[in-house]
Design an enzyme around this catalytic site. Structure first.
Site, PDB file in Angstrom:
ATOM      1  N   ARG A 109      50.731 -54.920 -22.883  1.00  0.00           N
ATOM      2  CA  ARG A 109      49.831 -53.869 -22.376  1.00  0.00           C
ATOM      3  C   ARG A 109      49.847 -52.661 -23.310  1.00  0.00           C
ATOM      4  NH1 ARG A 109      47.712 -55.682 -17.863  1.00  0.00           N
ATOM      5  NH2 ARG A 109      49.046 -56.971 -16.537  1.00  0.00           N
ATOM      6  N   HIS A 169      45.178 -55.847 -34.514  1.00  0.00           N
ATOM      7  CA  HIS A 169      45.295 -56.076 -33.075  1.00  0.00           C
ATOM      8  C   HIS A 169      43.917 -56.187 -32.468  1.00  0.00           C
ATOM      9  CE1 HIS A 169      45.603 -51.814 -34.138  1.00  0.00           C
ATOM     10  NE2 HIS A 169      44.869 -51.565 -33.064  1.00  0.00           N
ATOM     11  N   MET A 170      43.833 -57.043 -31.469  1.00  0.00           N
ATOM     12  CA  MET A 170      42.617 -57.208 -30.688  1.00  0.00           C
ATOM     13  C   MET A 170      42.849 -56.491 -29.361  1.00  0.00           C
ATOM     14  SD  MET A 170      41.109 -60.801 -29.255  1.00  0.00           S
ATOM     15  CE  MET A 170      40.313 -61.384 -30.744  1.00  0.00           C
ATOM     16  N   HIS A 171      41.966 -55.538 -29.032  1.00  0.00           N
ATOM     17  CA  HIS A 171      42.023 -54.885 -27.723  1.00  0.00           C
ATOM     18  C   HIS A 171      41.258 -55.773 -26.747  1.00  0.00           C
ATOM     19  CE1 HIS A 171      43.093 -50.700 -29.202  1.00  0.00           C
ATOM     20  NE2 HIS A 171      42.573 -51.193 -30.309  1.00  0.00           N
ATOM     21  N   VAL A 215      46.968 -48.112 -35.857  1.00  0.00           N
ATOM     22  CA  VAL A 215      48.164 -48.904 -36.169  1.00  0.00           C
ATOM     23  C   VAL A 215      47.750 -50.001 -37.145  1.00  0.00           C
ATOM     24  CG1 VAL A 215      50.004 -50.343 -35.244  1.00  0.00           C
ATOM     25  CG2 VAL A 215      49.138 -48.421 -33.884  1.00  0.00           C
TER      26      VAL A 215
HETATM   27  P1  5GP Z   1      43.850 -48.725 -32.794  1.00  0.00           P
HETATM   28  O1  5GP Z   1      43.280 -47.352 -32.638  1.00  0.00           O
HETATM   29  O2  5GP Z   1      44.759 -48.837 -33.991  1.00  0.00           O
HETATM   30  O3  5GP Z   1      42.811 -49.815 -32.744  1.00  0.00           O
HETATM   31  O4  5GP Z   1      44.719 -48.959 -31.497  1.00  0.00           O
HETATM   32  C1  5GP Z   1      46.116 -48.820 -31.466  1.00  0.00           C
HETATM   33  C2  5GP Z   1      46.528 -48.962 -30.024  1.00  0.00           C
HETATM   34  O5  5GP Z   1      47.929 -49.146 -29.976  1.00  0.00           O
HETATM   35  C3  5GP Z   1      46.211 -47.722 -29.186  1.00  0.00           C
HETATM   36  O6  5GP Z   1      45.359 -48.102 -28.099  1.00  0.00           O
HETATM   37  C4  5GP Z   1      47.582 -47.246 -28.721  1.00  0.00           C
HETATM   38  O7  5GP Z   1      47.559 -46.728 -27.413  1.00  0.00           O
HETATM   39  C5  5GP Z   1      48.433 -48.496 -28.852  1.00  0.00           C
HETATM   40  N1  5GP Z   1      49.844 -48.247 -29.125  1.00  0.00           N
HETATM   41  C6  5GP Z   1      50.339 -47.441 -30.111  1.00  0.00           C
HETATM   42  N2  5GP Z   1      51.690 -47.449 -30.086  1.00  0.00           N
HETATM   43  C7  5GP Z   1      52.044 -48.276 -29.063  1.00  0.00           C
HETATM   44  C8  5GP Z   1      53.322 -48.677 -28.552  1.00  0.00           C
HETATM   45  O8  5GP Z   1      54.380 -48.291 -29.022  1.00  0.00           O
HETATM   46  N3  5GP Z   1      53.304 -49.550 -27.502  1.00  0.00           N
HETATM   47  C9  5GP Z   1      52.137 -50.006 -26.960  1.00  0.00           C
HETATM   48  N4  5GP Z   1      52.253 -50.863 -25.933  1.00  0.00           N
HETATM   49  N5  5GP Z   1      50.923 -49.654 -27.428  1.00  0.00           N
HETATM   50  C10 5GP Z   1      50.879 -48.785 -28.456  1.00  0.00           C
END
Ligand code: 5GP
Length: 116
Positions: free
Chosen positions: A30, A101-103, A97
């Site tokens: 999650r 990653h796939m949301h 990050v």
């Molecule tokens: P991006 O903006 O890179 O597509 O999304 C990165 C996602 O990683 C964000 O939605 C953020 O909330 C999530 N995220 C960042 N650090 C952590 C963490 O330590 N644990 C979890 N579970 N999610 C994280």
């Protein structure tokens, strides 16, 4: 060599997280800051920083991310009404990050795709 992110620690279970699925190719957990009722991240166990770094050898892993998304959507009870899968790439894509990653987001109508 790409630099590890917090996601590598999550894969190795070195920091606490709500782990939902793990196999030899991918891990799902999650999102710590959910932007929807269901907000899950599905990531490859191998460190691939961005979509720009995906190679032909990664195709099985990329496909697994979709089959795991489908399985988790069903488990979350959002498969019938639908959901959205998002992969952000680099600065203009809003990637924070640098470990692909796939949301998986859903649980209510998400509205139109944003272009800005
Ligand atoms: P991006 O903006 O890179 O597509 O999304 C990165 C996602 O990683 C964000 O939605 C953020 O909330 C999530 N995220 C960042 N650090 C952590 C963490 O330590 N644990 C979890 N579970 N999610 C994280």
């Amino acid at each position: 060599m790409a630099e590890e992110t917090i996601f590598s620690k999550i894969i190795r279970k070195e920091i606490p997280t709500t782990l939902l699925y793990q196999d030899e190719l991918v891990t799902a957990f999650r999102d710590i800051n959910p932007r929807a009722k269901t907000h899950i991240l599905i990531i490859p166990n191998k460190l691939i920083p961005t979509v720009n770094d995906v190679e032909a050898d990664d195709e099985l892993t990329m496909g697994r991310m979709f089959t795991v998304a489908k399985k988790l959507a069903k488990e979350e009870g959002i498969d019938e009404n639908g959901y959205r899968l998002i992969v952000n790439c680099k600065a203009h894509g809003g990637q924070e990050v640098y470990h692909i990653h796939m949301h998986l987001v859903g649980g209510a109508p998400l509205g139109p795709m944003l272009m800005n």
